[in-house]
Design an enzyme around this catalytic site. Structure first.
Site, short mmCIF file in Angstrom:
data_model
loop_
_atom_site.label_atom_id
_atom_site.label_comp_id
_atom_site.label_asym_id
_atom_site.label_seq_id
_atom_site.Cartn_x
_atom_site.Cartn_y
_atom_site.Cartn_z
N GLY A 81 1.79 0.40 -9.70
CA GLY A 81 0.77 -0.56 -9.32
C GLY A 81 1.06 -1.29 -8.03
N ASP A 115 8.00 -3.47 -19.69
CA ASP A 115 7.39 -2.15 -19.53
C ASP A 115 8.37 -1.06 -19.95
OD1 ASP A 115 5.33 -0.40 -18.91
OD2 ASP A 115 5.92 -0.20 -16.81
N GLY A 165 3.62 -0.04 -5.53
CA GLY A 165 4.11 0.75 -4.42
C GLY A 165 4.41 2.17 -4.80
#
Length: 846
Positions: free
Chosen positions: A99, A213, A101
């Site tokens: 999201g 995550d 790079g």
């Protein structure tokens, strides 16, 4: 500006230092600390900026997943081109896109060295203020984390076009689920691999970072079985003194997450905690054991998966595992795999996946400890702690010693009588875990506040860590008097820190008070008493107070063996007690203890773990002291090899193992190999500990003894004096290195023909050893032999004889008739009797 790794470490240190300053004086502190280096100051300020954003003041919006974001307007931006240079690196290929790079494989492309790295940069068109801030925030998070299982930050800078980038450790590995299947790992091996993941996440949590995550694609495993945790791109930093928790880096309507591995609170847009990572880890472990995802097994749409995560109770892994999974994880087939998973492993996974954060494991450490308990065949927290359940565990660990019929009768009676009691125990275990987590948080906050309040400017000079700890003791006595649990934990933390600094006199009162407080509250947490006993015993052992250390270790060991056994704590106690037996000269007992510790730790932790290597090294020392070199040397070499793999840049544990290997080479007569190692060890230990630390003294002494044996007596004198230079500064007179250094110094003087200088030195060494060790100890006998040799050289035969006779008797008993020290003392007696005209008595010694 391109930064070298050294420059980046400076930035990181300044950043951490700035966070410890009061907010109203932080800018002034940074200006003074950077001393006119404006680029350095600006770099630190860019990291601080990410933590100064205001908290999100809006209502929490409907959640967008990371997949939704990538499919949106950000996804169309152009990326830097493969083949171009970014700073000192040339981009080779794209290996990932997220999201914020693009991630490239790259190599350093200059004259300094060549190295493969992963470069992360913001693609052109993505450099909105939000993305730039999030990118800097990720870099700041990585800079805080230095762990062997977390992909490290190597470098950072800005491209020629003004785009920020940073270079990370390049990890060549496979996602953990693919790795396990490709290697056809069984359940036990998968659990041991997962514990590496848990250790990395726990380390991040200890540094106040939540990953948010966690999923198999962010957990890679290299060919040698090392786990590497990747992508802290949406991590949350939990610092309360910054005015921000990173929440401002998420726009309204854009809460990034990966749907399949999100927690219920993430899906609902609620606040995340360490429990969020525990849920995601539970999903990862479910996938490793069952071979499928509990909520996204049928490739359902994102909104369906989100509903399942929030509402559905997952089935136990044993209920969904298939023959395909069994084919790679259990050679004996599906039924055997289901039996393995049912019970404890089902309970462990499902506890991590509870919808309510408060009902999950209290910490990742507790999660990992429960897996360790399972691997050791011990009761687990996730299972109701019933008598029948404990008996079942006992039978499985001791099948030959149990009668199945008797156990069945007892278990049936227990089941009929204790249903309500089981529920009560389960609630107590849950409550205790939650209290321990809250206690750890409170202790951490107190220590952070205490260290942050030590302002050098207020004292008009530098405030040392030791001074800050002294202030903390006073503050704890005042502020925590009504909270004995927290008071004890803080005193213990302070005492352990003093111990690590080699400040034994300051450590003792803090540790003794912590032990007293824990004894008063023993019913709530008996393991805390065991832990404090072990630490206090280690302190006394470090001071050379064997008689004081031994009963403390014995009490700790008795407690550690009581069920339910905390296997990690038992390993620590065994390790310390075995080391004490080495100091005491009880080598056979030390061998037995260290063998038990090594077997326990290998079963729980695998091979490449610092605790396992420590036990391996200690066992090697015990074997070497008994001249069992065929077994000892390979273990020394194995310990060093593993630690070099774990810590290629050096580490105190590696230095300790190399010191032990060098000592082994000295004893077997390979002086050249030992002479190569000792200077390396000495340089490492001075770097890690400073000059006046007991670990440095050990190496100076060991090197001095080698130089004496080689015949380089002036150099031996110099090294022995280096040990004695720390006398009083870091070494009390009772420390073994004081009397040992005096021993080497005196014997070196004697070899140089300076017997009159040697006599008082050797007398002091003998006095200290006689007070430190029990009668007849071989180290005291060695000191008697050295002083006897000196008196013999001075012609004081009457004084020398009783010393040499007693030394020979005790050395023969303690070390054996063929030991070098025994043989040397016999030769001295022969010389004495020949010099005094007593050939018949001389003939008794050959």
């Amino acid at each position: 500006m391109t930064m070298t790794p050294e420059r980046w470490r400076t930035v990181k240190a300044l950043f951490d230092g700035a966070l410890d300053q009061p907010s109203d004086s932080r800018d002034q502190w940074l200006a003074e600390a950077t001393a006119g280096d404006d680029p350095l100051r600006r770099e630190v300020e860019s990291l601080l900026e990410a933590l100064r954003e205001e908290r999100d003041r809006f209502e929490r919006p409907p959640v967008l997943s990371l997949e939704d974001v990538i499919r949106g307007e950000i996804a169309g931006a152009a990326a830097p081109e493969v083949g171009t240079r970014v700073g000192s690196y040339r981009l080779i290929r794209v290996i990932g896109q997220g999201g914020m790079g693009t991630v490239f494989e790259a190599t350093r492309d200059d004259d300094q060295y060549r190295k493969r790295v992963a470069i992360k940069t913001i693609a052109r068109g993505r450099d909105s203020e939000l993305i730039l801030r999030r990118f800097r925030y990720e870099r700041q998070i990585l800079a805080r984390l230095d762990h062997k299982n977390i992909a490290g930050l190597l470098d950072g800078g800005v491209t020629d076009r003004g785009q920020p980038y940073f270079a990370m450790e390049y990890v060549e590995g496979r996602p953990i689920d693919q790795y396990c299947d490709a290697r056809r790992l069984d359940v036990r091996a998968r659990l041991q691999l997962f514990r590496q993941v848990a250790a990395a996440v726990q380390y991040a949590h200890q540094n106040l970072v939540i990953h948010r995550d966690l999923k198999p694609s962010n957990i890679l495993v290299t060919d040698d079985g090392t786990v590497k945790l990747l992508d802290f791109g949406i991590a949350k930093l939990l610092r309360e003194d910054d005015g921000s928790d990173g929440q401002g880096l998420t726009q309204p309507g854009m809460i990034p997450l990966t749907t399949a591995y999100a927690s219920p609170e993430q899906v609902r847009g609620e606040a995340v905690t360490t429990g969020t990572d525990i849920f995601s880890l539970g999903l990862v472990l479910y996938k490793l054991l069952a071979g499928q995802h509990p909520f996204a097994h049928d490739l359902a749409a994102g909104d369906i998966v989100r509903r399942r995560i929030c509402e559905d109770t997952p089935p136990p892994p044993s209920a969904v595992v298939t023959a395909d999974t069994a084919s790679v994880a259990e050679p004996s087939g599906l039924k055997r795999l289901r039996r393995t998973l049912s019970g404890d492993l089902d309970a462990i996974v499902l506890m991590a996946l509870r919808k309510e954060q408060a009902r999950r494991y209290a910490s990742v450490e507790q999660f990992g400890e429960d897996i360790l308990r399972y691997l050791a065949g011990l009761p687990v927290v996730a299972q109701p702690d019933s008598l029948g359940y404990r008996l079942g565990k006992l039978v499985r660990r001791n099948r030959a010693a149990a009668m199945a019929a008797a156990v069945a009768i007892v278990a049936l009676a227990a089941g009929l009588l204790s249903t309500a009691w089981q529920a009560r125990l389960a609630r107590q275990e849950r409550d205790r875990a939650q209290l321990e987590a809250a206690k750890a948080t409170r202790v951490t906050r107190f220590v952070q506040e205490m260290l942050g309040s030590a302002d050098p400017r207020s004292a008009g000079r530098d405030v040392t860590v030791a001074e800050a700890l002294g202030l903390a003791v006073q503050r704890a006595d005042t502020e925590l008097a009504a909270e004995p649990d927290i008071h004890a934990a803080v005193l213990s933390t302070i005492g352990r820190t003093y111990l690590a600094l080699g400040r034994y006199d300051e450590a003792e009162p803090a540790l003794r008070r912590a032990l007293a407080l824990e004894r008063e509250a023993e019913a709530r947490n008996p393991n805390a008493v065991t832990s404090e006993l072990r630490t206090l015993a280690a302190l006394e052992a470090e001071r050379g107070e064997i008689a004081k250390a031994e009963p403390l270790f014995q009490e700790a060991l008795g407690r550690a063996r009581r069920p339910p056994v905390d296997s990690a704590l038992l390993g620590q106690v065994l390790d310390g007690y075995g080391a004490l037996m080495l100091d005491k000269g009880e080598f056979a007992q030390a061998e037995e203890i260290h063998r038990e510790a090594l077997d326990l730790r290998r079963a729980l932790l695998g091979t490449d773990h610092a605790d396992v290597v420590n036990s391996l090294n200690n066992l090697a020392v015990a074997l070497g002291q008994q001249a069992k070199w065929r077994e000892a040397l390979p273990r020394h070499l194995e310990a060093v090899t593993i630690l070099k793999r774990l810590h290629p840049e050096g580490h105190p544990d590696l230095a300790a193992a190399m010191n032990s290997l060098a000592n082994a080479y000295t004893i077997v007569g390979d002086y050249a190999a030992a002479d190569t190692l000792f200077p390396q060890v000495l340089a490492q230990r001075v770097k890690f500990f400073g000059e006046h630390h007991s670990e440095v003294a050990w190496t100076h002494y060991s090197y001095a003894d080698l130089l004496r044996l080689k015949g380089d007596y002036p150099a031996a004198v110099s090294e022995a004096r280096a040990v004695l230079a720390s006398r009083g500064a870091g070494l009390p007179d009772s420390h073994p290195m004081v009397h040992s250094a005096l021993h080497v110094l005196g014997r070196s003087y004697l070899a140089l023909g300076r017997a009159r200088e040697a006599e008082p030195v050797l007398r002091e060494s003998l006095t200290l050893r006689a007070s430190a060790y029990p009668p007849g100890h071989w180290l005291t006998a060695s000191a008697q032999s050295a002083l006897g040799e000196c008196l013999l050289a001075l012609g004081k035969y009457r004084d020398a004889e009783p010393l040499l006779v007693k030394a020979h008797e005790d050395l023969k008993t303690g070390r054996g008739e063929t030991d070098r020290r025994t043989v040397e003392t016999a030769a001295l007696l022969k010389r004495l009797y020949i010099a005094t005209g007593r050939p018949a008595e001389a003939a008794r010694y050959r």
